[in-house]
Design a protein around this motif. Structure first.
Motif, PDB file in Angstrom:
ATOM      1  N   TRP A 149       1.022  -1.288  -0.217  1.00  0.00           N
ATOM      2  CA  TRP A 149      -0.026  -0.039   0.002  1.00  0.00           C
ATOM      3  C   TRP A 149       0.911   1.252  -0.070  1.00  0.00           C
ATOM      4  CZ3 TRP A 149       0.992   3.334   3.898  1.00  0.00           C
ATOM      5  CH2 TRP A 149       1.329   3.147   5.105  1.00  0.00           C
ATOM      6  N   LYS A 150       0.082   2.269  -0.448  1.00  0.00           N
ATOM      7  CA  LYS A 150       1.048   3.538  -0.455  1.00  0.00           C
ATOM      8  C   LYS A 150      -0.011   4.612  -0.241  1.00  0.00           C
ATOM      9  CE  LYS A 150       4.556   6.453  -2.361  1.00  0.00           C
ATOM     10  NZ  LYS A 150       5.699   6.556  -3.488  1.00  0.00           N
ATOM     11  N   GLY A 151       0.123   5.296   0.851  1.00  0.00           N
ATOM     12  CA  GLY A 151      -1.011   6.766   0.952  1.00  0.00           C
ATOM     13  C   GLY A 151      -0.165   8.024   1.070  1.00  0.00           C
ATOM     14  N   TYR A 152      -0.894   8.856   0.593  1.00  0.00           N
ATOM     15  CA  TYR A 152      -0.270  10.229   0.344  1.00  0.00           C
ATOM     16  C   TYR A 152      -0.817  11.184   1.294  1.00  0.00           C
ATOM     17  CZ  TYR A 152       0.812   7.549  -3.964  1.00  0.00           C
ATOM     18  OH  TYR A 152       1.170   6.644  -4.734  1.00  0.00           O
ATOM     19  N   LYS A 153      -0.035  12.234   1.687  1.00  0.00           N
ATOM     20  CA  LYS A 153      -0.377  13.248   2.493  1.00  0.00           C
ATOM     21  C   LYS A 153       0.204  14.707   2.067  1.00  0.00           C
ATOM     22  CE  LYS A 153       3.321  12.515   5.942  1.00  0.00           C
ATOM     23  NZ  LYS A 153       3.365  12.293   7.356  1.00  0.00           N
ATOM     24  N   MET A 154      -0.083  15.831   2.456  1.00  0.00           N
ATOM     25  CA  MET A 154       0.227  17.018   1.797  1.00  0.00           C
ATOM     26  C   MET A 154       1.840  17.098   1.916  1.00  0.00           C
ATOM     27  SD  MET A 154      -0.907  19.826   0.548  1.00  0.00           S
ATOM     28  CE  MET A 154      -2.486  20.483   1.240  1.00  0.00           C
ATOM     29  N   GLY A 212       3.942  14.500   1.930  1.00  0.00           N
ATOM     30  CA  GLY A 212       4.652  13.246   1.836  1.00  0.00           C
ATOM     31  C   GLY A 212       3.826  12.188   1.450  1.00  0.00           C
ATOM     32  N   SER A 213       4.454  10.588   1.914  1.00  0.00           N
ATOM     33  CA  SER A 213       3.646   9.955   1.786  1.00  0.00           C
ATOM     34  C   SER A 213       4.141   8.622   2.716  1.00  0.00           C
ATOM     35  CB  SER A 213       3.950   9.283   0.246  1.00  0.00           C
ATOM     36  OG  SER A 213       5.138   8.944  -0.159  1.00  0.00           O
ATOM     37  N   LYS A 265       3.882   3.812  16.099  1.00  0.00           N
ATOM     38  CA  LYS A 265       2.903   4.695  15.840  1.00  0.00           C
ATOM     39  C   LYS A 265       1.997   4.555  14.746  1.00  0.00           C
ATOM     40  CE  LYS A 265       4.606   7.978  19.390  1.00  0.00           C
ATOM     41  NZ  LYS A 265       4.966   9.544  19.546  1.00  0.00           N
ATOM     42  N   LEU A 266       2.520   4.698  13.623  1.00  0.00           N
ATOM     43  CA  LEU A 266       1.759   4.676  12.394  1.00  0.00           C
ATOM     44  C   LEU A 266       0.932   3.231  12.273  1.00  0.00           C
ATOM     45  CD1 LEU A 266       0.861   5.986   9.552  1.00  0.00           C
ATOM     46  CD2 LEU A 266       2.923   4.978   8.729  1.00  0.00           C
ATOM     47  N   GLU A 267       1.468   2.205  12.657  1.00  0.00           N
ATOM     48  CA  GLU A 267       1.003   0.807  12.153  1.00  0.00           C
ATOM     49  C   GLU A 267      -0.076   0.860  13.298  1.00  0.00           C
ATOM     50  OE1 GLU A 267       4.810  -1.601  10.701  1.00  0.00           O
ATOM     51  OE2 GLU A 267       4.073  -1.922  12.816  1.00  0.00           O
ATOM     52  N   GLY A 268       0.141   1.376  14.651  1.00  0.00           N
ATOM     53  CA  GLY A 268      -0.953   1.151  15.605  1.00  0.00           C
ATOM     54  C   GLY A 268      -2.168   2.256  15.067  1.00  0.00           C
ATOM     55  N   HIS A 269      -1.973   3.449  14.768  1.00  0.00           N
ATOM     56  CA  HIS A 269      -3.012   4.497  14.264  1.00  0.00           C
ATOM     57  C   HIS A 269      -3.848   3.977  12.972  1.00  0.00           C
ATOM     58  CE1 HIS A 269      -4.001   8.987  13.198  1.00  0.00           C
ATOM     59  NE2 HIS A 269      -4.929   8.194  13.890  1.00  0.00           N
ATOM     60  N   LEU A 270      -3.113   3.176  11.992  1.00  0.00           N
ATOM     61  CA  LEU A 270      -3.715   2.631  10.745  1.00  0.00           C
ATOM     62  C   LEU A 270      -4.675   1.457  11.390  1.00  0.00           C
ATOM     63  CD1 LEU A 270      -0.733   2.593   8.217  1.00  0.00           C
ATOM     64  CD2 LEU A 270      -2.847   3.853   8.192  1.00  0.00           C
ATOM     65  N   LYS A 314      -1.872  19.117   7.125  1.00  0.00           N
ATOM     66  CA  LYS A 314      -2.133  18.008   7.808  1.00  0.00           C
ATOM     67  C   LYS A 314      -3.128  16.942   6.985  1.00  0.00           C
ATOM     68  CE  LYS A 314      -1.063  19.302  12.425  1.00  0.00           C
ATOM     69  NZ  LYS A 314       0.471  19.459  12.213  1.00  0.00           N
ATOM     70  N   VAL A 315      -3.599  17.420   5.783  1.00  0.00           N
ATOM     71  CA  VAL A 315      -4.430  16.607   5.023  1.00  0.00           C
ATOM     72  C   VAL A 315      -3.831  15.413   4.554  1.00  0.00           C
ATOM     73  CG1 VAL A 315      -5.470  16.545   2.713  1.00  0.00           C
ATOM     74  CG2 VAL A 315      -5.816  18.589   3.867  1.00  0.00           C
ATOM     75  N   ILE A 316      -4.361  14.401   4.561  1.00  0.00           N
ATOM     76  CA  ILE A 316      -3.963  12.805   4.123  1.00  0.00           C
ATOM     77  C   ILE A 316      -5.054  12.805   3.098  1.00  0.00           C
ATOM     78  CG2 ILE A 316      -3.908  10.511   4.494  1.00  0.00           C
ATOM     79  CD1 ILE A 316      -3.566  11.186   7.537  1.00  0.00           C
ATOM     80  N   TYR A 317      -4.561  12.634   1.674  1.00  0.00           N
ATOM     81  CA  TYR A 317      -5.449  12.457   0.631  1.00  0.00           C
ATOM     82  C   TYR A 317      -6.125  11.162   0.760  1.00  0.00           C
ATOM     83  CZ  TYR A 317      -2.361  16.078  -1.188  1.00  0.00           C
ATOM     84  OH  TYR A 317      -1.665  17.079  -1.463  1.00  0.00           O
ATOM     85  N   ASP A 318      -7.273  11.177   0.219  1.00  0.00           N
ATOM     86  CA  ASP A 318      -8.477  10.194   0.287  1.00  0.00           C
ATOM     87  C   ASP A 318      -7.983   8.935  -0.485  1.00  0.00           C
ATOM     88  OD1 ASP A 318     -10.139  11.445   1.858  1.00  0.00           O
ATOM     89  OD2 ASP A 318     -11.503  12.281   0.254  1.00  0.00           O
TER      90      ASP A 318
END
Length: 191
Positions: free
Chosen positions: A39-44, A46-47, A90-95, A177-181
């Motif tokens: 998977w790859k997610g994108y935010k304002m 970075g990614s 932290k990221l894995e827990g948040h996801l 802080k936007v995370i793209y949909d």
């Protein structure tokens, strides 16, 4: 008249024999230990990228042509591969939390092919029902098959599955802080 009756009988026999000797669809089980979803997610700013395990899956063929498939992804296995240490955890827990995929209540996501259209040699346009967090939506993507391997890239709109955290579709004034949909899944299968 006798010749006509003989031809009709031969035709009925031929149709009957074909119905009994017709080629059955072949279901090929995906080797989960040799297959991967990235998977790859994108935010304002970075990614992030990582992987998710395939819990089970199969592809269905008719005369070597893809005609169906079904997959279950184990969302409890979601990992980040671009971070280390504390930030990775932290990221894995948040996801896995209710902010994103709520894996305690929804430990899996499923994809069931509903339409497969050949678009070239070894290439297909696949439409399927993707279920995430108990919500099912249709997705369409291209899939290529070579021998006992297949790959696909799928673009998913997380807002369609009520994954709201950091989404400008649900919240105003997020600024940087936007995370793209939309996020990408790259699926590599071996069967």
């Amino acid at each position: 008249m006798r010749k006509l009756a003989l031809n009709v009988m031969i035709a009925f026999l031929a149709v009957g024999m074909l119905s009994f000797t017709g080629i059955e669809k072949e279901v090929k089980t995906v080797k989960t230990d040799k297959s991967k979803i990235t998977w790859k997610g994108y935010k304002m700013t970075g990614s992030h990228y990582g992987s998710v395990d395939i819990k089970s899956g199969n592809l269905v063929f008719d005369n070597d042509a893809l005609v169906g498939g079904e997959f279950v992804a184990d969302l409890t296995s979601i990992t980040s591969e671009d971070l280390e240490g504390e930030y990775k955890g932290k990221l894995e827990g948040h996801l896995k939390s209710d902010d994103f995929f709520g894996v305690e209540k929804f430990p899996t996501a499923t994809l069931v092919f509903t339409k497969v259209k050949p678009v070239g040699k070894n290439s297909y346009e696949v439409t399927g029902d993707l279920t995430v967090k108990g919500i099912t939506k249709s997705v369409t993507f291209d899939m290529a098959i070579y021998g006992s391997k297949a790959n696909a890239t799928v673009k998913i709109d997380r807002s369609a599955y009520n994954v709201k955290y950091g989404s400008a579709s649900f919240f105003d004034d997020l600024k940087d802080k936007v995370i793209y949909d939309e996020f990408d899944l790259v699926v590599d299968l071996e069967f």
